[in-house]
Design a protein around this motif. Structure first.
Motif, PDB file in Angstrom:
ATOM      1  N   TRP A 135      44.777  19.530  30.173  1.00 44.31           N
ATOM      2  CA  TRP A 135      43.413  19.775  30.605  1.00 44.31           C
ATOM      3  C   TRP A 135      42.888  18.541  31.349  1.00 44.31           C
ATOM      4  O   TRP A 135      43.256  17.410  31.022  1.00 44.31           O
ATOM      5  CB  TRP A 135      42.484  20.032  29.423  1.00 44.31           C
ATOM      6  CG  TRP A 135      42.899  21.121  28.471  1.00 44.31           C
ATOM      7  CD1 TRP A 135      44.042  21.175  27.720  1.00 44.31           C
ATOM      8  CD2 TRP A 135      42.159  22.309  28.141  1.00 44.31           C
ATOM      9  NE1 TRP A 135      44.064  22.312  26.953  1.00 44.31           N
ATOM     10  CE2 TRP A 135      42.916  23.024  27.183  1.00 44.31           C
ATOM     11  CE3 TRP A 135      40.925  22.819  28.549  1.00 44.31           C
ATOM     12  CZ2 TRP A 135      42.488  24.234  26.646  1.00 44.31           C
ATOM     13  CZ3 TRP A 135      40.482  24.020  28.006  1.00 44.31           C
ATOM     14  CH2 TRP A 135      41.260  24.720  27.069  1.00 44.31           C
ATOM     15  N   VAL A 180      43.548  31.251  31.419  1.00 41.66           N
ATOM     16  CA  VAL A 180      43.093  30.085  32.180  1.00 41.66           C
ATOM     17  C   VAL A 180      41.839  30.438  32.977  1.00 41.66           C
ATOM     18  O   VAL A 180      40.851  29.693  32.988  1.00 41.66           O
ATOM     19  CB  VAL A 180      44.199  29.568  33.107  1.00 41.66           C
ATOM     20  CG1 VAL A 180      43.658  28.554  34.101  1.00 41.66           C
ATOM     21  CG2 VAL A 180      45.334  28.952  32.297  1.00 41.66           C
ATOM     22  N   SER A 222      48.840  21.746  25.572  1.00 40.45           N
ATOM     23  CA  SER A 222      48.412  22.207  26.893  1.00 40.45           C
ATOM     24  C   SER A 222      47.749  21.046  27.603  1.00 40.45           C
ATOM     25  O   SER A 222      47.317  20.079  26.967  1.00 40.45           O
ATOM     26  CB  SER A 222      47.457  23.400  26.782  1.00 40.45           C
ATOM     27  OG  SER A 222      46.438  23.156  25.834  1.00 40.45           O
ATOM     28  N   ILE A 229      35.275  22.061  32.807  1.00 40.74           N
ATOM     29  CA  ILE A 229      36.737  22.008  32.714  1.00 40.74           C
ATOM     30  C   ILE A 229      37.305  22.300  34.093  1.00 40.74           C
ATOM     31  O   ILE A 229      37.162  23.396  34.636  1.00 40.74           O
ATOM     32  CB  ILE A 229      37.262  23.008  31.672  1.00 40.74           C
ATOM     33  CG1 ILE A 229      36.764  22.590  30.277  1.00 40.74           C
ATOM     34  CG2 ILE A 229      38.783  23.069  31.698  1.00 40.74           C
ATOM     35  CD1 ILE A 229      37.092  23.586  29.184  1.00 40.74           C
ATOM     36  N   VAL A 261      43.343  23.661  33.666  1.00 40.78           N
ATOM     37  CA  VAL A 261      44.031  23.954  32.417  1.00 40.78           C
ATOM     38  C   VAL A 261      45.442  24.432  32.732  1.00 40.78           C
ATOM     39  O   VAL A 261      45.634  25.261  33.628  1.00 40.78           O
ATOM     40  CB  VAL A 261      43.311  25.048  31.597  1.00 40.78           C
ATOM     41  CG1 VAL A 261      43.995  25.227  30.241  1.00 40.78           C
ATOM     42  CG2 VAL A 261      41.838  24.739  31.423  1.00 40.78           C
ATOM     43  N   GLU A 271      38.165  28.625  32.477  1.00 39.82           N
ATOM     44  CA  GLU A 271      37.524  27.885  33.559  1.00 39.82           C
ATOM     45  C   GLU A 271      36.217  28.550  33.989  1.00 39.82           C
ATOM     46  O   GLU A 271      35.249  27.862  34.342  1.00 39.82           O
ATOM     47  CB  GLU A 271      38.485  27.743  34.729  1.00 39.82           C
ATOM     48  CG  GLU A 271      39.682  26.831  34.404  1.00 39.82           C
ATOM     49  CD  GLU A 271      40.657  26.687  35.555  1.00 39.82           C
ATOM     50  OE1 GLU A 271      40.558  27.483  36.524  1.00 39.82           O
ATOM     51  OE2 GLU A 271      41.517  25.787  35.491  1.00 39.82           O
TER      52      GLU A 271
END
Length: 552
Positions: free
Chosen positions: A435, A482, A433, A492, A495, A486
């Motif tokens: 990020w 997601v 994934s 973050i 994503v 978040e």
């Protein structure tokens, strides 16, 4: 059209050398490619069936690699085939009219007929072409480039970045698109170059796109050699290795899933032999088949430099780590457990403190940014837990990442703060994934407590991610996960749990920018690519911010 030689120091690669890259791509494919070990069943001897590669560029040197098949029976892992002299040549032009260096090495069954030439005495920041010959056969031609002088004021560095390439889950179209760019200084691979599973155990939504060789889980030296050999028959992989030098580190699947210093989740001592023997076999095959210099005690942690612009600290987070803690056991914070090992952590800290470059890049196998979770419905929790290594009965930290080794992380980030070390960028793979994150000193009090560094995590080339586990269309059900991630983690910034692809990292004195690219369909050889998002960190900020177009 006159072909440029690029032999002048400090002449950076021209942008978008599409014609040149296409020519390299065409020249990198060696046929035929059919047998289980990655060779033809009735091929004349010798042949170069596994391409060429270069790696670990230095200001005065480069590592060259190939494998020769001296006889039809000399398939990877066979232990068969005669010793064969292989000549290598390095030239300042594609036509090899000006030879800069040459030599002869011997390919033998002892090294699975792979050969390396660690060439020194070269000009800094200079493009070279290279090839191998044996018994009248000539390999594809590769192009490489040495690093700039250590004290050079380099205006620009561009790296292709990828991880997690599972053969059975699809084709390596990501490599083809990186090779065709023509503007990369190097290819940075962050781990899981091969996968150890048996056929059908981990593939594309349960479907084998193309079968492994050998078909069983790889355990011994012959197995690991055979698996590496199969991977090196991929034409897109060959094209990328021939186009630019490679800088690679390993993660767990070069050995076995969730590997640690004394074992792995995917290793059963009673039926699969001794772990120490398996690791020794995996490491031997890796260093035979990859254009990588073994550094300290046969590991991949080492340091490269691109002038005064950036140094690249490459980690080995499998060889020394303690066993992953059980979530809820209290061991996650223990000072008795380590991710890096004492010697490697001290090496990293001293290197960061001594760095005189604008940027400090860290090739990092697993995420260092902390990740906390909010409640999710069970149908989302289970695939997310499978992807991130979480206990399926409830949300928790991922004990295989730095979240499971908080003492080492706290020491490293504290070192950055105590020594006022800025412009630190973690480059990470592993979790299939993408990020973009700040790395906070204290996640609970972010942003007030500040950010120690930034982290760019790239998605997988082919390995399954959340939408694949759910077997739904990308960016549908996973968007709930997601949103939860978040919301619970303000550090973050972005994503993407669903896409397959790669990144392109652009480094200048003013900023570092990661451009994320996604593939149309990993199961198609002709998959297209498109830009998805970009994030950058401007010098002195230790924070990521969104950018609305890729660097051209």
């Amino acid at each position: 059209m006159t072909e440029p030689t690029d032999s002048t120091p400090l002449a950076r690669p021209r942008r978008r050398r599409v014609i040149q890259a296409a020519a390299l791509t065409a020249g990198a494919v060696a046929l035929p490619l059919t047998a289980a070990g990655g060779t033809a069943t009735a091929a004349p001897a010798p042949q170069f069936l596994h391409g060429v590669a270069s790696g670990d560029p230095l200001p005065d040197g480069i590592l060259l690699w190939t494998r020769v098949t001296p006889a039809p029976e000399a398939v990877p892992g066979s232990g068969a085939g005669p010793d064969t002299d292989v000549r290598w040549e390095l030239a300042t032009d594609r036509n090899f009219t000006t030879i800069a260096a040459s030599g002869t090495v011997t390919a033998s069954a002892a090294s699975d007929h792979t050969v390396k030439a660690d060439v020194r005495g070269l000009r800094a920041d200079t493009a070279y072409w290279y090839r191998f010959t044996a018994g009248g056969a000539t390999s594809p031609v590769g192009r490489t480039r040495t690093a700039p002088p250590a004290d050079a004021h380099v205006p620009h560095l561009r790296l292709g970045v990828a991880s997690c390439a599972n053969w059975e889950a699809g084709y390596f179209s990501a490599y083809r698109h990186l090779a065709a760019r023509g503007d990369l200084d190097a290819f940075l691979f962050l781990g899981d170059y091969i996968y150890e599973y048996k056929t059908g155990e981990f593939c594309a939504r349960g479907t084998v796109v193309r079968p492994h060789a050998p078909a069983h889980e790889i355990l011994d030296l012959a197995d690991y050699r055979t698996r590496h050999g199969r991977y090196k028959t991929d034409p897109d992989l060959q094209a990328l290795h021939a186009a630019v030098p490679t800088i690679a580190i390993w993660d767990d699947h070069e050995f076995a899933n969730d590997a640690w210093s004394g074992g792995a989740q995917n290793h059963t001592p009673g039926t699969e032999g001794n772990w120490t023997d398996r690791v020794a076999a995996a490491k031997q095959a890796y260093f035979e088949w990859m254009p990588v210099r073994p550094s300290i005690a046969g590991t991949t942690y080492r340091r490269l430099r691109y002038g005064k612009l950036a140094d690249l600290h490459l980690l080995d987070l499998r060889s020394y780590r303690s066993q992953q803690a059980k979530v809820g056991s209290g061991d996650i914070d223990s000072a008795d457990r380590t991710m890096t090992g004492r010697a490697q952590l001290d090496w990293l800290k001293s290197g960061l403190a001594a760095s005189d470059t604008t940027w400090r890049l860290i090739g990092n196998e697993v995420m260092i940014s902390p990740v906390a979770f909010l409640s999710l419905p069970d149908y989302l929790l289970r695939p997310l837990a499978q992807l991130l290594g979480l206990p399926s009965e409830g949300l928790a930290v991922n004990p295989d990442q730095w979240d499971g080794y908080t003492h080492d992380r706290r020491e490293l980030l504290g070192h950055l703060k105590a020594n006022a070390i800025g412009n630190t960028v973690f480059l990470t793979g592993d979790i299939h994934s993408a990020w973009a994150s700040d790395v906070p000193y204290e996640a609970a009090t972010y942003p007030g407590s500040g950010s120690a560094a930034v982290e760019f995590t790239v998605t997988s080339v082919t390995s399954d991610n959340v939408d694949d586990f759910l077997k739904v269309a990308p960016h549908t059900l996973s968007l709930l996960a997601v949103g939860a991630i978040e919301a619970a983690n303000p550090h973050i910034k972005w994503v993407d749990l669903d896409s397959h692809g790669y990144g392109v990292l652009d480094v200048t004195p003013d900023q570092v920018q990661m451009d994320y690219y996604v593939l149309s369909d990993r199961t198609r050889q002709d998959a297209t690519t498109q830009w998805a998002r970009s994030y950058r960190s401007r010098t002195g900020t230790q924070q990521v911010e969104r950018v609305w177009s890729p660097v051209r």
